[in-house]
Design an enzyme around this catalytic site. Structure first.
Site, PDB file in Angstrom:
ATOM      1  N   LYS A  46      11.268  -9.021   1.531  1.00 21.84           N
ATOM      2  CA  LYS A  46      10.338  -9.704   0.709  1.00 21.84           C
ATOM      3  C   LYS A  46       8.875  -9.059   0.617  1.00 21.84           C
ATOM      4  O   LYS A  46       7.985  -8.676   1.400  1.00 21.84           O
ATOM      5  CB  LYS A  46       9.695 -11.031   1.380  1.00 21.84           C
ATOM      6  CG  LYS A  46       8.744 -12.045   0.930  1.00 21.84           C
ATOM      7  CD  LYS A  46       7.573 -11.636   1.312  1.00 21.84           C
ATOM      8  CE  LYS A  46       6.345 -12.572   0.594  1.00 21.84           C
ATOM      9  NZ  LYS A  46       5.959 -11.994  -0.734  1.00 21.84           N
ATOM     10  N   HIS A  47       8.835  -8.418  -0.473  1.00 21.69           N
ATOM     11  CA  HIS A  47       7.654  -7.466  -0.944  1.00 21.69           C
ATOM     12  C   HIS A  47       6.679  -8.193  -1.091  1.00 21.69           C
ATOM     13  O   HIS A  47       6.532  -9.190  -1.382  1.00 21.69           O
ATOM     14  CB  HIS A  47       8.468  -6.414  -1.828  1.00 21.69           C
ATOM     15  CG  HIS A  47       7.742  -4.902  -1.696  1.00 21.69           C
ATOM     16  ND1 HIS A  47       6.528  -4.776  -0.889  1.00 21.69           N
ATOM     17  CD2 HIS A  47       8.461  -3.628  -1.821  1.00 21.69           C
ATOM     18  CE1 HIS A  47       6.328  -3.374  -0.976  1.00 21.69           C
ATOM     19  NE2 HIS A  47       7.405  -2.846  -1.318  1.00 21.69           N
ATOM     20  N   ASN A  65       0.922  -1.221  -0.082  1.00 22.70           N
ATOM     21  CA  ASN A  65      -0.218   0.093  -0.188  1.00 22.70           C
ATOM     22  C   ASN A  65       0.711   1.321   0.115  1.00 22.70           C
ATOM     23  O   ASN A  65       0.487   2.209  -0.650  1.00 22.70           O
ATOM     24  CB  ASN A  65      -1.079  -0.164   1.141  1.00 22.70           C
ATOM     25  CG  ASN A  65      -0.409  -0.092   2.615  1.00 22.70           C
ATOM     26  OD1 ASN A  65       0.530  -0.376   2.554  1.00 22.70           O
ATOM     27  ND2 ASN A  65      -1.351   0.210   3.585  1.00 22.70           N
ATOM     28  N   GLU A  83     -11.146  -4.736   9.300  1.00 21.99           N
ATOM     29  CA  GLU A  83     -10.603  -3.543   8.572  1.00 21.99           C
ATOM     30  C   GLU A  83     -11.256  -3.490   7.143  1.00 21.99           C
ATOM     31  O   GLU A  83     -11.193  -4.305   6.413  1.00 21.99           O
ATOM     32  CB  GLU A  83      -9.212  -3.560   8.424  1.00 21.99           C
ATOM     33  CG  GLU A  83      -8.645  -2.324   8.006  1.00 21.99           C
ATOM     34  CD  GLU A  83      -7.067  -3.003   7.899  1.00 21.99           C
ATOM     35  OE1 GLU A  83      -6.677  -3.954   7.877  1.00 21.99           O
ATOM     36  OE2 GLU A  83      -6.197  -1.845   7.873  1.00 21.99           O
ATOM     37  N   GLU A 118       3.718  -4.492  12.337  1.00 24.13           N
ATOM     38  CA  GLU A 118       2.724  -3.565  12.012  1.00 24.13           C
ATOM     39  C   GLU A 118       1.452  -3.988  11.499  1.00 24.13           C
ATOM     40  O   GLU A 118       1.658  -4.132  10.058  1.00 24.13           O
ATOM     41  CB  GLU A 118       3.428  -2.363  11.230  1.00 24.13           C
ATOM     42  CG  GLU A 118       4.944  -1.877  11.976  1.00 24.13           C
ATOM     43  CD  GLU A 118       4.321  -0.648  13.019  1.00 24.13           C
ATOM     44  OE1 GLU A 118       3.192  -0.577  13.214  1.00 24.13           O
ATOM     45  OE2 GLU A 118       5.313  -0.163  13.375  1.00 24.13           O
ATOM     46  N   CYS A 161      -3.246   1.774   6.686  1.00 26.87           N
ATOM     47  CA  CYS A 161      -3.679   1.133   7.768  1.00 26.87           C
ATOM     48  C   CYS A 161      -4.019   2.458   8.948  1.00 26.87           C
ATOM     49  O   CYS A 161      -4.868   2.039   9.562  1.00 26.87           O
ATOM     50  CB  CYS A 161      -2.342   0.583   8.532  1.00 26.87           C
ATOM     51  SG  CYS A 161      -0.994   1.497   8.362  1.00 26.87           S
ATOM     52  N   SER A 215       3.517  -9.513  -3.261  1.00 27.06           N
ATOM     53  CA  SER A 215       3.959 -10.386  -4.494  1.00 27.06           C
ATOM     54  C   SER A 215       3.441  -9.355  -6.001  1.00 27.06           C
ATOM     55  O   SER A 215       3.769  -9.297  -7.032  1.00 27.06           O
ATOM     56  CB  SER A 215       2.986 -11.562  -4.642  1.00 27.06           C
ATOM     57  OG  SER A 215       3.577 -12.252  -3.811  1.00 27.06           O
ATOM     58  N   SER A 224      -1.439  -7.806   7.118  1.00 28.70           N
ATOM     59  CA  SER A 224      -2.791  -8.066   7.776  1.00 28.70           C
ATOM     60  C   SER A 224      -2.462  -8.876   9.036  1.00 28.70           C
ATOM     61  O   SER A 224      -1.236  -9.325   9.367  1.00 28.70           O
ATOM     62  CB  SER A 224      -3.402  -9.035   6.799  1.00 28.70           C
ATOM     63  OG  SER A 224      -2.462 -10.165   6.515  1.00 28.70           O
TER      64      SER A 224
HETATM   65  P1  NAP Z   1      -0.849  -9.131   3.565  1.00 29.66           P
HETATM   66  O1  NAP Z   1      -1.752  -9.771   2.789  1.00 29.66           O
HETATM   67  O2  NAP Z   1      -0.854  -9.400   4.879  1.00 29.66           O
HETATM   68  O3  NAP Z   1       0.513  -8.862   2.889  1.00 29.66           O
HETATM   69  C1  NAP Z   1       1.540  -8.162   3.510  1.00 29.66           C
HETATM   70  C2  NAP Z   1       2.792  -9.132   3.331  1.00 29.66           C
HETATM   71  O4  NAP Z   1       2.831 -10.172   3.999  1.00 29.66           O
HETATM   72  C3  NAP Z   1       2.836  -9.407   1.924  1.00 29.66           C
HETATM   73  O5  NAP Z   1       4.389  -9.301   1.433  1.00 29.66           O
HETATM   74  C4  NAP Z   1       2.520 -10.622   1.688  1.00 29.66           C
HETATM   75  O6  NAP Z   1       3.156 -11.492   0.551  1.00 29.66           O
HETATM   76  C5  NAP Z   1       3.201 -11.426   3.333  1.00 29.66           C
HETATM   77  N1  NAP Z   1       2.230 -12.413   3.699  1.00 29.66           N
HETATM   78  C6  NAP Z   1       0.761 -12.702   3.554  1.00 29.66           C
HETATM   79  N2  NAP Z   1       0.737 -13.729   4.326  1.00 29.66           N
HETATM   80  C7  NAP Z   1       1.563 -14.038   4.814  1.00 29.66           C
HETATM   81  C8  NAP Z   1       1.960 -15.398   5.502  1.00 29.66           C
HETATM   82  N3  NAP Z   1       0.952 -16.243   6.169  1.00 29.66           N
HETATM   83  N4  NAP Z   1       3.241 -15.467   5.931  1.00 29.66           N
HETATM   84  C9  NAP Z   1       4.221 -14.595   5.311  1.00 29.66           C
HETATM   85  N5  NAP Z   1       4.049 -13.646   4.749  1.00 29.66           N
HETATM   86  C10 NAP Z   1       2.793 -13.284   4.478  1.00 29.66           C
HETATM   87  O7  NAP Z   1      -1.518  -7.358   3.662  1.00 29.66           O
HETATM   88  P2  NAP Z   1      -1.720  -6.714   2.551  1.00 29.66           P
HETATM   89  O8  NAP Z   1      -3.273  -6.860   1.984  1.00 29.66           O
HETATM   90  O9  NAP Z   1      -0.627  -6.645   1.395  1.00 29.66           O
HETATM   91  O10 NAP Z   1      -1.593  -4.955   3.109  1.00 29.66           O
HETATM   92  C11 NAP Z   1      -2.554  -4.739   3.741  1.00 29.66           C
HETATM   93  C12 NAP Z   1      -2.597  -4.845   5.332  1.00 29.66           C
HETATM   94  O11 NAP Z   1      -1.371  -4.358   5.926  1.00 29.66           O
HETATM   95  C13 NAP Z   1      -3.756  -4.116   6.145  1.00 29.66           C
HETATM   96  O12 NAP Z   1      -4.102  -4.852   6.850  1.00 29.66           O
HETATM   97  C14 NAP Z   1      -3.100  -2.969   6.556  1.00 29.66           C
HETATM   98  O13 NAP Z   1      -3.792  -2.259   7.562  1.00 29.66           O
HETATM   99  C15 NAP Z   1      -1.811  -3.433   7.028  1.00 29.66           C
HETATM  100  N6  NAP Z   1      -0.639  -2.316   6.963  1.00 29.66           N
HETATM  101  C16 NAP Z   1      -0.297  -2.051   8.265  1.00 29.66           C
HETATM  102  C17 NAP Z   1       0.696  -0.948   8.460  1.00 29.66           C
HETATM  103  C18 NAP Z   1       1.066  -0.500   9.775  1.00 29.66           C
HETATM  104  O14 NAP Z   1       2.294   0.137   9.916  1.00 29.66           O
HETATM  105  N7  NAP Z   1       0.532  -0.788  10.907  1.00 29.66           N
HETATM  106  C19 NAP Z   1       1.041  -0.249   7.576  1.00 29.66           C
HETATM  107  C20 NAP Z   1       0.500  -0.656   6.108  1.00 29.66           C
HETATM  108  C21 NAP Z   1      -0.443  -1.734   6.101  1.00 29.66           C
HETATM  109  P3  NAP Z   1       2.154 -11.709  -0.531  1.00 29.66           P
HETATM  110  O15 NAP Z   1       1.802 -10.485  -1.240  1.00 29.66           O
HETATM  111  O16 NAP Z   1       3.051 -12.639  -1.476  1.00 29.66           O
HETATM  112  O17 NAP Z   1       0.809 -12.682  -0.033  1.00 29.66           O
END
Ligand code: NAP
Length: 475
Positions: free
Chosen positions: A165-166, A142, A370, A239, A273, A168, A218
């Site tokens: 690991k950004h 994001n 969320e 985070e 977030c 995908s 997430s």
């Molecule tokens: P996401 O699906 O959790 O993905 C984030 C990262 O984690 C990606 O690199 C993803 O890789 C990886 N990932 C997903 N499942 C995983 C697992 N089981 N094991 C290891 N790595 C895993 O989240 P998103 O949809 O990209 O991002 C949105 C979320 O991020 C929202 O909940 C938002 O609130 C949160 N966020 C929080 C903050 C903060 O500072 N608190 C800031 C920004 C965003 P892949 O893409 O390869 O699946």
């Protein structure tokens, strides 16, 4: 080679898709296991030299990274917009913010990690901060540059090395960031991108060369990464998500509050977030707030994120769009009122209408989860105490904003709100000069400020006792 191909067979490639047009921009094969192994070894080898380089040398490279970001902000901005759909103006601002973050840590890291003298029974005692080693950063799409830089700038300045690991869907951003650090003069291996999907993360966390892990994403991803790291007794910073409240009381400047409320909800096309997601408004002013808020949300221009007149671009992925659609649909079926929007746009691209929902039923997806998109939910409250009760009624605790000019209400909000950030008469924002992070299921640990740089260091307590040489010693 044959064996390696066999291992790689069936791994999905990483696709860079323009969410505004659904056009496939580029596709990348994942790094092979062999390539990942080489990168891990390079990271470890680089760590032994980077930690000894000293702050001044690392700072000069970090300042160079800031210069590159500023000089090429248009290029990086376009890349972000094409790959994940944020408006071009906000993408360029993101590149500028990364430069600011690099400068901040280049200028302050040495002071943040300076030795601290301590008074003990020893002749001399002090605390020394030392880097831990290669840190794995699992990052979301994001804020595809800022999320990475706010990890990398303090980590590298502390003498750690980074492996990214950004997400995908943003491989081009990931590779561009690696190149920035390389062009800034950081040694080979100081910051590397791993083109891998999330299934391969546990194996990397488990590798003995990885010292610690940070994840922004997430709750599910955070929980899974923390479980693996926990088994290995490796430090994590998480985070995670948020469902930030935006509280408005009668003493507030209502016009300014409404204007900011709209901005706070649609920032990053609603995918931040710390975007305000739940608007909790005192019943005495709720009628006026709701009416004007809906009008302003209705006037937003949705469309091509490259067009400077666009306010809201597409969601970043098709999956994200489907999730949001389902969350809104189910909440409406449970009895919520649609005041505006409510569905995806009938056009190419992952666009969702700016949406406002009222009468949110307890237990519905909008109440519990969320919402990552331009969907606002309206709540009514009776005074600040009631507002805080509603605000605290979720599993999240990231940011919170309250609009009030009453001193007592402000104090109550600061003391009682369960969040890592509490802003008054402003929308919540990240800033390198103050710590950033959450409580409850929004995660733990802090990024930014001196708190952030101290997350991935060994806090070593040193005690030196002067014991006189024993000159009458025995032979
Ligand atoms: P996401 O699906 O959790 O993905 C984030 C990262 O984690 C990606 O690199 C993803 O890789 C990886 N990932 C997903 N499942 C995983 C697992 N089981 N094991 C290891 N790595 C895993 O989240 P998103 O949809 O990209 O991002 C949105 C979320 O991020 C929202 O909940 C938002 O609130 C949160 N966020 C929080 C903050 C903060 O500072 N608190 C800031 C920004 C965003 P892949 O893409 O390869 O699946």
């Amino acid at each position: 080679m044959g064996a390696e191909r066999a291992i790689e067979f069936g791994r999905r490639s990483l696709a860079s898709i323009n969410p505004a047009t659904e056009e496939l921009l580029r596709e990348y094969e994942q790094h092979t296991d062999h390539a990942v192994e080489r990168k891990l070894q390079l990271a470890q080898d680089c760590f032994s030299s980077l930690r000894k380089l000293g702050f001044a040398k690392r700072a000069s490279m970090m300042l160079r990274a800031a210069e590159i970001l500023e000089k090429e902000k248009q290029t990086f901005g376009r890349l972000m917009t094409q790959e994940m759909g944020k408006t071009l103006a906000s993408a360029i601002q993101e590149a500028e913010k990364c430069a600011f973050g690099c400068r901040y840590y280049a200028e302050n890291a040495e002071r943040f990690l300076a030795e601290e003298p301590a008074q003990t029974n020893a002749t001399r005692s002090f605390v020394r901060y030392q880097p831990l080693g290669p840190v794995l950063a699992v990052m979301p799409w994001n804020f595809p540059f800022w999320q990475v830089f706010r990890f990398a700038a303090p980590a590298l300045m502390a003498g750690n090395v980074g492996l990214l690991k950004h997400a995908s869907n943003v491989p081009q951003c990931a590779l561009a960031i690696e190149e920035i650090f390389r062009n800034a003069g950081f040694p080979e291996g100081a910051f590397q991108t791993l083109l891998i999907d999330s299934k391969r993360v546990p194996a990397i966390i488990t590798d003995s060369r990885i010292a610690a892990v940070t994840l922004t994403g997430s709750v599910g991803a955070g929980s899974s990464v923390a479980e693996t790291a926990g088994k290995q007794i490796k430090k994590t910073v998480l985070e995670l998500g948020g469902s930030d409240p935006f509280i408005v009381m009668p003493s507030a400047n209502l016009e300014k509050a409404i204007e900011t409320a709209v901005q706070a909800r649609i920032i990053n096309n609603g995918q931040s977030c710390i975007a305000a997601k739940r608007f909790i408004v005192d019943r005495r002013i709720a009628g006026e707030f709701d009416k004007k808020f809906v009008e302003k949300m209705k006037s937003l221009k949705v469309g091509d994120p490259m067009d400077p007149s666009t306010h809201v671009g597409p969601l970043a992925t098709e999956d994200g769009l489907k999730t949001l659609e389902a969350q809104v649909k189910e909440t409406v079926q449970m009895g919520a009122r649609v005041l505006l929007g409510g569905k995806r746009l009938n056009r190419k691209g992952y666009f969702f209408e700016p949406t406002v929902l009222g009468d949110i039923p307890a237990g519905s997806p909008v109440w519990e989860d969320e919402l990552f998109g331009p969907v606002a939910s309206l709540f009514r409250c009776d005074g600040m105490e009631d507002a805080i009760r509603i605000a605290n009624g979720t599993k999240f605790g990231l940011g919170a904003s309250a609009w009030t000019n009453d001193e007592g209400e402000r104090e109550m909000f600061i003391n009682e709100i369960q969040s890592g950030l509490a802003f008054i008469n402003a929308m919540v924002a990240s800033d390198p000069r103050i710590p950033f992070g959450g409580v409850k299921q929004s995660g733990y640990g802090r990024e930014l400020s001196y708190h952030g740089i101290r997350e991935f260091v060994n806090v070593k307590s040193v005690a030196i006792y002067e014991v006189k040489e024993n000159r009458s010693g025995t032979k």
